[in-house]
Design an enzyme around this catalytic site. Structure first.
Site, PDB file in Angstrom:
ATOM      1  N   CYS A  89      -5.739  -1.001   7.761  1.00 27.83           N
ATOM      2  CA  CYS A  89      -5.018  -2.108   8.898  1.00 27.83           C
ATOM      3  C   CYS A  89      -3.607  -1.739   9.444  1.00 27.83           C
ATOM      4  CB  CYS A  89      -5.121  -3.504   8.359  1.00 27.83           C
ATOM      5  SG  CYS A  89      -4.385  -4.788   9.460  1.00 27.83           S
TER       6      CYS A  89
ATOM      7  N   SER B 297      -6.012 -12.675  10.216  1.00 30.54           N
ATOM      8  CA  SER B 297      -6.977 -11.619  10.356  1.00 30.54           C
ATOM      9  C   SER B 297      -6.748 -10.701   9.222  1.00 30.54           C
ATOM     10  CB  SER B 297      -6.866 -10.923  11.392  1.00 30.54           C
ATOM     11  OG  SER B 297      -5.722 -10.577  11.617  1.00 30.54           O
ATOM     12  N   GLU B 298      -5.458 -10.538   8.643  1.00 36.84           N
ATOM     13  CA  GLU B 298      -5.187  -9.710   7.316  1.00 36.84           C
ATOM     14  C   GLU B 298      -4.015 -10.281   6.739  1.00 36.84           C
ATOM     15  OE1 GLU B 298      -6.704  -7.155   6.600  1.00 36.84           O
ATOM     16  OE2 GLU B 298      -7.660  -6.796   8.626  1.00 36.84           O
ATOM     17  N   THR B 299      -4.016 -10.218   5.158  1.00 37.16           N
ATOM     18  CA  THR B 299      -3.167 -10.245   4.470  1.00 37.16           C
ATOM     19  C   THR B 299      -2.938  -9.109   3.374  1.00 37.16           C
ATOM     20  OG1 THR B 299      -3.502 -12.849   3.971  1.00 37.16           O
ATOM     21  CG2 THR B 299      -2.368 -11.664   2.288  1.00 37.16           C
TER      22      THR B 299
END
Length: 260
Positions: free
Chosen positions: A69, A43-45
């Protein structure tokens, strides 16, 4: 180039919300950061570069860059405090729009201070009812769409129609109800970012916490994200700031075979 994968808002591997973290000496291109995020398919980097005593941080989903985030910020702080600057107990981040974010380590918790979103109550439309399959109790809009329900079991058992959700207002959709074992239970969906369900959404709780602190007349909130992985967030509201605390654990450390 080194990359860590950290499970945030949990102390158990394979639970919470995984985020990839790259701490770099200098910035790489946006195209390369986006390609890494797509390759990771998490979902996130997050990408961070130290500048002075703080770190500039950016977050990329498989569908593009986002402005905030929570779980990836927690994961980035975990990496910095445990693998880069072990003598420190807090990290100061700067976002691309120059917002300041501070993460403090307090025993096994990582405490983050985020801006609170200003929720605006909106009309419940037939489009929203059709997308959710049932009429919610209330709906609020800020960056994301927040839908409140009376029955926590609806939140837990909700089967999303991502095609219909993608057409609704807001970047993400959060559905929430008062909890039985925790103050509130929520789930978060982000088809506009090519994410079906965000397992534990920190920035989403910048919407969820202001609502429940007001309704429950409580300053401190224990929130549970009822995704398949699950995760617990310890939250409080202080004026226009949401304080979110959670645990984190390392899943992997690897070397990316890329050319900068």
């Amino acid at each position: 180039m080194k990359q860590f994968v950290v499970d945030a808002f949990t102390d158990e591997v394979f639970k919470g919300n995984p985020a990839a973290v790259c701490i770099m000496d200098d910035w790489i291109s946006e195209e390369l950061m986006q390609n890494i995020a797509i390759e990771n398919n998490l979902s996130e980097t997050s990408f961070a570069v130290k500048q002075g005593n703080s770190y500039t941080i950016r977050w990329f989903t498989p569908g593009g860059e986002v402005d905030l985030c929570g779980h990836a910020t927690l994961a980035t702080a975990f990496v910095i405090l445990n693998y880069y600057e072990e003598e420190r107990m807090e990290v100061h981040f700067r976002t691309m729009d120059n917002t300041s974010l501070i993460v403090k380590q307090k025993n096994d918790l990582y405490e983050m201070e985020f801006p609170s979103y200003d929720l605006k109550k909106i009309e419940i439309t037939e489009e929203i009812i059709d997308a959710l399959g049932i009429k919610p109790k209330e709906i609020y809009l800020a960056r994301d769409l927040l839908c409140i329900f009376d029955d926590v079991n609806y939140v837990i058992n909700f089967k999303p129609n991502l095609e219909k959700i993608e057409k609704l207002d807001g970047l993400l959709l959060h559905i929430s109800a008062e909890g039985e074992k925790t103050d509130c239970v929520s789930r978060s969906f982000a088809p506009k970012l090519n994410i079906a369900e965000d397992p534990v959404c920190g920035s989403g709780h910048c919407h969820i916490v202001p609502y429940w602190t007001n309704v429950l007349n409580k300053t401190d909130i224990i929130a549970y994200q009822a995704s398949a992985r699950g995760g617990t967030l310890y939250c409080s509201l202080r004026k226009d700031k949401v304080i979110i605390s959670g645990k984190a654990t390392l899943f992997s450390e690897s070397k990316l075979n890329i050319e900068k």
